[in-house]
Design a protein around this motif. Structure first.
Motif, PDB file in Angstrom:
ATOM      1  N   GLU A 197       0.816  -1.220   0.000  1.00  0.00           N
ATOM      2  CA  GLU A 197       0.000   0.000   0.000  1.00  0.00           C
ATOM      3  C   GLU A 197       0.848   1.269   0.000  1.00  0.00           C
ATOM      4  O   GLU A 197       0.328   2.366  -0.202  1.00  0.00           O
ATOM      5  CB  GLU A 197      -0.955   0.004   1.192  1.00  0.00           C
ATOM      6  CG  GLU A 197      -1.961  -1.123   1.168  1.00  0.00           C
ATOM      7  CD  GLU A 197      -2.726  -1.183  -0.146  1.00  0.00           C
ATOM      8  OE1 GLU A 197      -3.384  -0.204  -0.503  1.00  0.00           O
ATOM      9  OE2 GLU A 197      -2.645  -2.227  -0.823  1.00  0.00           O
ATOM     10  N   GLN A 230      -2.011  -8.700  -2.033  1.00  0.00           N
ATOM     11  CA  GLN A 230      -2.299  -8.366  -3.431  1.00  0.00           C
ATOM     12  C   GLN A 230      -1.167  -8.669  -4.418  1.00  0.00           C
ATOM     13  O   GLN A 230      -1.389  -9.273  -5.460  1.00  0.00           O
ATOM     14  CB  GLN A 230      -2.672  -6.885  -3.538  1.00  0.00           C
ATOM     15  CG  GLN A 230      -2.900  -6.437  -4.966  1.00  0.00           C
ATOM     16  CD  GLN A 230      -2.936  -4.936  -5.103  1.00  0.00           C
ATOM     17  OE1 GLN A 230      -3.444  -4.260  -4.208  1.00  0.00           O
ATOM     18  NE2 GLN A 230      -2.428  -4.410  -6.197  1.00  0.00           N
ATOM     19  N   GLU A 268      -9.046 -11.328  -0.280  1.00  0.00           N
ATOM     20  CA  GLU A 268      -8.562 -10.617  -1.465  1.00  0.00           C
ATOM     21  C   GLU A 268      -8.701 -11.516  -2.692  1.00  0.00           C
ATOM     22  O   GLU A 268      -8.448 -12.726  -2.611  1.00  0.00           O
ATOM     23  CB  GLU A 268      -7.104 -10.212  -1.274  1.00  0.00           C
ATOM     24  CG  GLU A 268      -6.923  -9.217  -0.145  1.00  0.00           C
ATOM     25  CD  GLU A 268      -5.485  -8.771   0.011  1.00  0.00           C
ATOM     26  OE1 GLU A 268      -5.092  -7.787  -0.638  1.00  0.00           O
ATOM     27  OE2 GLU A 268      -4.751  -9.419   0.771  1.00  0.00           O
TER      28      GLU A 268
HETATM   29  N1  LIG Z   1      -6.163  -6.744  -2.821  1.00  0.00           N
HETATM   30  C1  LIG Z   1      -6.538  -5.493  -2.798  1.00  0.00           C
HETATM   31  O1  LIG Z   1      -6.826  -4.884  -3.798  1.00  0.00           O
HETATM   32  C2  LIG Z   1      -6.585  -4.811  -1.487  1.00  0.00           C
HETATM   33  C3  LIG Z   1      -5.679  -3.640  -1.444  1.00  0.00           C
HETATM   34  N2  LIG Z   1      -4.313  -4.000  -1.680  1.00  0.00           N
HETATM   35  C4  LIG Z   1      -5.762  -3.085  -0.030  1.00  0.00           C
HETATM   36  O2  LIG Z   1      -4.983  -3.480   0.823  1.00  0.00           O
HETATM   37  O3  LIG Z   1      -6.648  -2.289   0.237  1.00  0.00           O
END
Ligand SMILES: NC(=O)C[C@H](N)C(=O)O
Length: 485
Positions: A197, A230, A268
């Motif tokens: 993130e 992700q 996810e």
């Molecule tokens: N897999 C995702 O799209 C979730 C995104 N990476 C989040 O942590 O909000």
């Protein structure tokens, strides 16, 4: 032991005609061989007429003139099993909260309150419970704030044990949802070297008592507890097309709020050959609907407990969510709605600002207290992986959040930037080109347009049950300054 059973029967025979009819049969029809049943199995009634043994914890003890009514629950369901015994079987140790093993004949109950009852010929107190010291009191309804103080004991309360069964059923529903739709489950790592993130909310991992000198690190590189699976899912979607993961994720957010935890579970999913946000929102909506329908179906009693006792009126909200299709608005429209409202927000809104919880909740209310997808956020608000909407007049990314009643943001997702040149430039701008060389490889070798999303599991439970505090929907909450047990 058999004599005791007969005595129990004799005692109860005097009570009423209806009871007499039922209990008389004990001598003739109760099968002698005893089998162990869970309380939920006993309540199903198919073993009426059999000698059975149940084990569990005492929820109430009521002593009448000659006989004793004990409610026993073993966590398999909300309803306790009523034990009827001769008062001779009473014991000072047989108190609220004690652990017991009861053997006797399972009979249809003359009362409408329960389908069956167990005519005990033996009650074994396996573990006593000092009711003066025990934090919960018989017949008292303890609020969630109160039981939260006893993380090692709160599973003994009705509300929290219902929560845990719902959580378990929702978790199973998520796995069957994805399996039925051809997704492959991936166990993404808990320890990782990436900050997906890019928000810097990482817990660093090192063996205790070790040096923090970089070249002597256990992993040679800085390693963290994952904030999201992700990026690993993106790797796997490049071979299996549709993948999902469901596990713990960690954020070192210094927050004790009702919406944040330092450790939470995230569902996810990542889908290759996904061209539009619309494709993605359909998958998100389908997940929400099918899991909720399964939970309502499989845990109706437990869910009712919440909707009646914890969040009266919330059932109608859940039913409306399942009935109506979710609204979709763009971020730009959302800002317009917020700017046009006369509501006094703590955080003012202008195009480019991040939406705060107060904005998210307002938008949900504005859309009829129903879930709403907000799409196409400003490019600069989103992490490096979000796809640039190059043809958009404002600089936006193909990212989407799902906002839901009572909670605000439940899911976040995006199309992923699959164009090598754009992704390289963005990573270079952030000085992360080398760290993410492997990620760029995914765009070099057989890259397909793809996208995915994450759904906070605890927020999902809050949403369907109307629970205000996220700490009440996880067995052992972790947040800043709190890591009890
Ligand atoms: N897999 C995702 O799209 C979730 C995104 N990476 C989040 O942590 O909000």
């Amino acid at each position: 032991m058999f004599n005791a059973a007969i005595k129990a029967v004799d005692v109860v025979l005097n009570v009423s005609l209806s009871r007499r009819t039922v209990l008389c049969s004990i001598r003739h029809y109760c099968k002698k061989s005893s089998k162990k049943l869970r309380v939920s199995e006993a309540l199903e009634g198919s073993d009426v007429g059999s000698n059975i043994t149940v084990e569990g914890w005492v929820r109430s003890v009521r002593s009448q003139k000659d006989h004793l009514f004990v409610h026993v629950n073993d966590g398999s369901c909300l309803q306790p099993l009523q034990i009827v015994a001769s008062s001779e079987l009473n014991d000072a140790l047989l108190t609220f909260g004690s652990a017991v093993e009861v053997t006797g004949c399972l009979k249809q109950s003359p009362s409408r309150k329960q389908p069956v009852e167990l005519l005990a010929d033996q009650i074994n107190v396996v573990g006593g419970c000092d009711t003066l010291e025990f934090p919960f009191k018989i017949k008292e309804r303890h609020g969630l704030d109160y039981v939260r103080q006893y993380p090692h004991m709160r599973c003994r309360t009705n509300v929290f044990s219902s929560m845990m069964r719902i959580r378990s059923a929702a978790s199973a529903a998520i796995h069957s949802h994805f399996t039925e739709r051809g997704f492959i489950q991936i166990h993404t790592p808990v320890i990782t070297s990436n900050d997906c993130e890019g928000a810097g909310e990482l817990f660093q991992v090192e063996p205790s008592g070790q040096t923090t000198e970089p070249d002597k690190n256990f992993f040679s590189v800085p390693a963290f507890l994952t904030v999201s699976g992700q990026l690993h899912l993106e790797v796997m979607s490049g071979a299996f097309s549709r993948v999902y993961t469901f596990g713990p994720t960690f954020r070192a957010e210094n927050s004790q709020s009702r919406r944040h935890l330092a450790e939470f579970y995230m569902v996810e999913a990542e889908l290759a050959f996904t061209q539009s946000l619309e494709d993605l929102t359909k998958v998100m909506e389908d997940l929400f609907r099918s899991v909720t329908e399964q939970v309502l179906d499989r845990c109706s009693e437990d869910v009712d407990l919440f909707h009646q006792r914890v969040s009266p009126g919330h059932r109608a909200v859940v039913e409306a969510m399942l009935k109506e299709s979710f609204t979709v608005i763009s971020y730009t429209e959302a800002i317009d709605i917020l700017n046009r409202s006369s509501h006094n927000f703590v955080f003012p809104t202008t195009w480019g600002c991040d939406l705060q919880t107060e904005h998210e909740k307002f938008l949900v209310k504005h859309c009829g207290n129903l879930p709403v997808f907000v799409t196409d956020y400003p490019y600069d608000l989103k992490p490096f992986y979000a796809r640039d909407n190059l043809d958009h007049p404002l600089h936006t990314a193909a990212a989407v959040d799902l906002l839901v009643p009572g909670v605000g943001e439940l899911c976040g997702g995006s199309l992923r930037e699959d164009r090598l040149d754009l992704l390289t430039a963005r990573l270079a701008q952030a000085g992360m080109e080398d760290t993410y060389d492997w990620y760029l490889d995914l765009r070099r070798f057989g890259s397909a347009p793809h996208g995915g999303f994450g759904m906070g599991f605890e927020r999902y439970l809050q949403c369907i049950l109307g629970v205000d505090n996220i700490k009440d929907v996880i067995p052992f909450p972790r947040f800043s300054h709190s890591c009890q047990l």
